[in-house]
Write a protein that holds these residues in place. Sequence first.
Motif, PDB file in Angstrom:
ATOM      1  N   ASN A   1       0.826  -1.202   0.000  1.00  0.00           N
ATOM      2  CA  ASN A   1       0.000   0.000   0.000  1.00  0.00           C
ATOM      3  C   ASN A   1       0.866   1.259   0.000  1.00  0.00           C
ATOM      4  O   ASN A   1       0.611   2.216  -0.757  1.00  0.00           O
ATOM      5  N   VAL A   2       1.901   1.270   0.828  1.00  0.00           N
ATOM      6  CA  VAL A   2       2.802   2.426   0.901  1.00  0.00           C
ATOM      7  C   VAL A   2       3.602   2.567  -0.389  1.00  0.00           C
ATOM      8  O   VAL A   2       3.779   3.677  -0.918  1.00  0.00           O
ATOM      9  N   ARG A   3       4.082   1.458  -0.931  1.00  0.00           N
ATOM     10  CA  ARG A   3       4.875   1.511  -2.158  1.00  0.00           C
ATOM     11  C   ARG A   3       4.034   2.025  -3.335  1.00  0.00           C
ATOM     12  O   ARG A   3       4.515   2.819  -4.147  1.00  0.00           O
ATOM     13  N   CYS A   4       2.790   1.590  -3.401  1.00  0.00           N
ATOM     14  CA  CYS A   4       1.911   2.066  -4.480  1.00  0.00           C
ATOM     15  C   CYS A   4       1.624   3.559  -4.326  1.00  0.00           C
ATOM     16  O   CYS A   4       1.590   4.296  -5.316  1.00  0.00           O
ATOM     17  N   THR A   5       1.416   4.010  -3.084  1.00  0.00           N
ATOM     18  CA  THR A   5       1.192   5.444  -2.857  1.00  0.00           C
ATOM     19  C   THR A   5       2.427   6.250  -3.236  1.00  0.00           C
ATOM     20  O   THR A   5       2.314   7.320  -3.865  1.00  0.00           O
ATOM     21  N   ALA A   6       3.615   5.750  -2.879  1.00  0.00           N
ATOM     22  CA  ALA A   6       4.858   6.452  -3.227  1.00  0.00           C
ATOM     23  C   ALA A   6       5.046   6.504  -4.739  1.00  0.00           C
ATOM     24  O   ALA A   6       5.487   7.524  -5.284  1.00  0.00           O
ATOM     25  N   ILE A   7       4.719   5.416  -5.441  1.00  0.00           N
ATOM     26  CA  ILE A   7       4.830   5.403  -6.903  1.00  0.00           C
ATOM     27  C   ILE A   7       3.888   6.428  -7.517  1.00  0.00           C
ATOM     28  O   ILE A   7       4.254   7.184  -8.432  1.00  0.00           O
ATOM     29  N   GLN A   8       2.655   6.470  -7.025  1.00  0.00           N
ATOM     30  CA  GLN A   8       1.665   7.403  -7.557  1.00  0.00           C
ATOM     31  C   GLN A   8       2.108   8.850  -7.378  1.00  0.00           C
ATOM     32  O   GLN A   8       2.028   9.662  -8.312  1.00  0.00           O
TER      33      GLN A   8
END
Length: 295
Positions: free
Chosen positions: A135-142
Amino acid sequence: AVVSTQSTGGSVKDGAGMTTPKIVQFLFTQLYYNDNQSNEYDDSYLIVAIIDGLTSTIPMKVDLKAESVLGHVRQILPKIVALLNIDKKMPSYQQVVSSACLRFIAKLIRHGHIMDNLKDSSIFSAHLKRGQSLNVRCTAIQQLARFVKNENSERDLNTLLSLIEFDSSAMIRSYAVQQLYKLPLFTRHQDCLLNNLHLVQKLWRLLNDHVDLNLRCCLAQLYYTLYGRSTPACVPTNNCAVVIDLKGQTARTNMPGIPVPSAMRSFTAKFEDEKKYNSDDSSSSKKKKRHKSDF
């Protein structure tokens, strides 16, 4: 009902499209004095709702009406950073608190309200690494993809491309590509710093050589979104070609930076095997002739 009230509180605007300082102060009070020690249930989603409500109060531009709201928002930033650090020591479920904090900081950066010492994409790059939740990695990518689009940052684009090429998670690789074509870096034939030959070569190589089929489909969509069916404007049209030498039984590209596609390499490898086989047959036949001549 409490979560819904606090998450939508920041969306209450006046006639000028600004959130009143009373609402910002109310949400900040809820976050600052929140105490869940005597509760056996987790309140992570309550904190996330408050932070998302505060995120929606951030004004897009600074004027006399927004200055009072912005003053309250800047007071909240140390609390947001503290919650981000606490969530690393005592993680919430899927680290949803960290994701909400990253969204808050990203919006401050996009609208130019954050201090210069924090106005950097390194906070998002640090949360791309393995060890963080998906969840955190996807938010950081976005947020990093938005930062690349807004700031034309070639360094951050290379960070995402390295993630796409080398990360061990197939979901993360595909999600990074999807964010790049959902928020296109530039339009077709646009004169942009990111629209260069290096990006074309990188996408073309990954599109032809990567073993992940789903990723290759996403890369094809990204390539089509950026360049369409035509040759990219930054590529010399008279040099970009694959040349097959039937006599020498080899294949190569006229452009030094672009490798031969994998299908062509297998084609040339077949020629090499046949050449080696023929040379072995000819050498063995010569040995037999020598052996007969000795007798």
